[in-house]
Design a protein around this motif. Structure first.
Motif: not given
Length: 261
Positions: A194-195, A23, A40, A44, A19-20, A48
Motif C-alpha cells: 500500500r502506498k 483500483r 478516496d 493517489l 489502490q488495491g 487512477v
C-alpha cells in the motif's frame, strides 16, 4: 483497450479506488464502458482517474472522507453533477488497521476499526438510496470479508459482520424499489504494498507475530491454501454489479478459495 460493453451508459461509484481491489474495480469497470467516479481520501485516486481518461474512458476523482455522512453525500453529489444519476455503487472502503488479540485493543482502536470498515458502507448506501428509489433502479455491491470468522481482528470482523447484515436487510427493504444489494466476502488477497498504509505506526516484533498468525490462518482455512488475486475479487464484484446477476439480491458471495467465512 476498447471502452464498451456490459456497463455502457452506466454511472458507477467505486469507493477506496486509489489502490488495491478498488483500483482494480474502477479500471475494469471503465474498460467495460462505465462512467466511473473514483472516491478516496488519498490523492493517489487522481492518478487512477487520469489513467482511465488517458485510455479513452470516462472518470472523475472525488476526494471524500467516507467515515462521515457529509463525505458520502459529497461523493454522490459530485458523481451525479458530473456523470449523471448513479446506477451502481461499489462500497469498497475498509480494512484491518491493527492485528492483535482482542484483549490488546484499546478503546479508541476498537472505535477506529468500526468507523473504518462499517460506517463508509452505511453512509454510502444511505447517500445513494434516495436517487435509486426515485428512479426505481439501482445496484449496490458491498465489499465484505471472510474475516467474520478469523483471529486477531475481532473489531474488523464485527464491522464486516455489520456489512453482511446491512446487505441482507437493505436488499429485503428495497427489492420492491428495483434495487439489488449484494456483497462479496473477500478472502486473503495478494496486492502490491500500500502506498498509503492503514496504520502508519512501526510494527513491533510481537505485532509481526500476530499478523503472521492471520496470514497462516487465512491460507490454512482456504481449501486452495493460497491467497487470491485482485483480478479474482474484481471479477465477482463486477459480476454482481452487472445485469448478469439480475436475479441475485441479499446475497453474500465468499471469494476465499473455499473459505466461507
Amino acid at each position: 483497450m476498447a471502452y464498451a460493453s456490459r456497463f455502457a451508459g452506466r454511472t458507477m461509484i467505486v469507493t477506496g479506488a486509489a489502490q488495491g481491489i478498488g483500483r482494480g474495480v474502477a479500471l475494469r469497470a471503465a474498460a467495460e464502458g462505465a462512467s466511473v467516479a473514483l472516491v478516496d481520501r488519498a490523492t493517489l485516486v487522481d492518478e487512477v482517474a487520469a489513467e482511465i481518461v488517458s485510455a479513452g474512458g470516462t472518470a472523475i476523482a472525488v476526494h471524500a472522507d467516507l467515515e462521515t455522512f457529509a463525505g458520502a453525500r459529497h461523493m454522490v453529489a459530485a458523481a451525479t453533477e458530473t456523470l449523471g444519476a448513479v446506477d451502481i455503487l461499489v462500497n469498497n472502503v475498509g480494512g484491518t488497521i491493527w492485528a492483535k488479540p482482542y484483549e490488546h485493543y484499546a478503546e479508541d482502536e476498537i472505535e477506529a476499526e468500526i468507523r473504518r470498515s462499517l460506517f463508509p458502507t452505511l453512509w454510502g448506501c444511505r447517500a445513494v438510496l434516495p436517487g435509486m428509489i426515485a428512479r426505481r433502479s439501482g445496484t449496490i455491491v458491498n465489499v465484505s470479508s471472510i474475516a467474520t470468522r478469523s483471529i486477531h481482528r475481532v473489531p474488523y470482523a464485527a464491522a464486516k459482520g455489520g456489512v453482511n447484515a446491512l446487505t441482507a436487510s437493505l436488499a429485503f427493504e428495497h427489492a420492491g424499489d428495483g434495487i439489488r444489494v449484494n456483497a462479496v466476502a473477500t478472502g486473503g488477497t495478494e496486492a502490491p504494498p500500500r502506498k498509503v498504509p492503514r496504520n502508519a505506526g512501526m510494527q513491533s516484533d510481537q505485532e509481526a507475530v500476530w499478523y503472521r498468525a492471520i496470514v497462516d490462518q487465512t491460507v490454512s482455512s482456504s481449501l486452495m491454501h493460497r491467497y487470491g488475486s485482485i483480478d479474482e475479487q474484481v471479477g465477482v464484484i463486477l459480476f454482481l454489479a452487472s445485469d448478469e446477476a439480475s436475479y441475485m439480491t441479499g446475497t453474500v458471495v465468499p471469494v476465499g478459495g473455499g473459505d466461507l467465512g
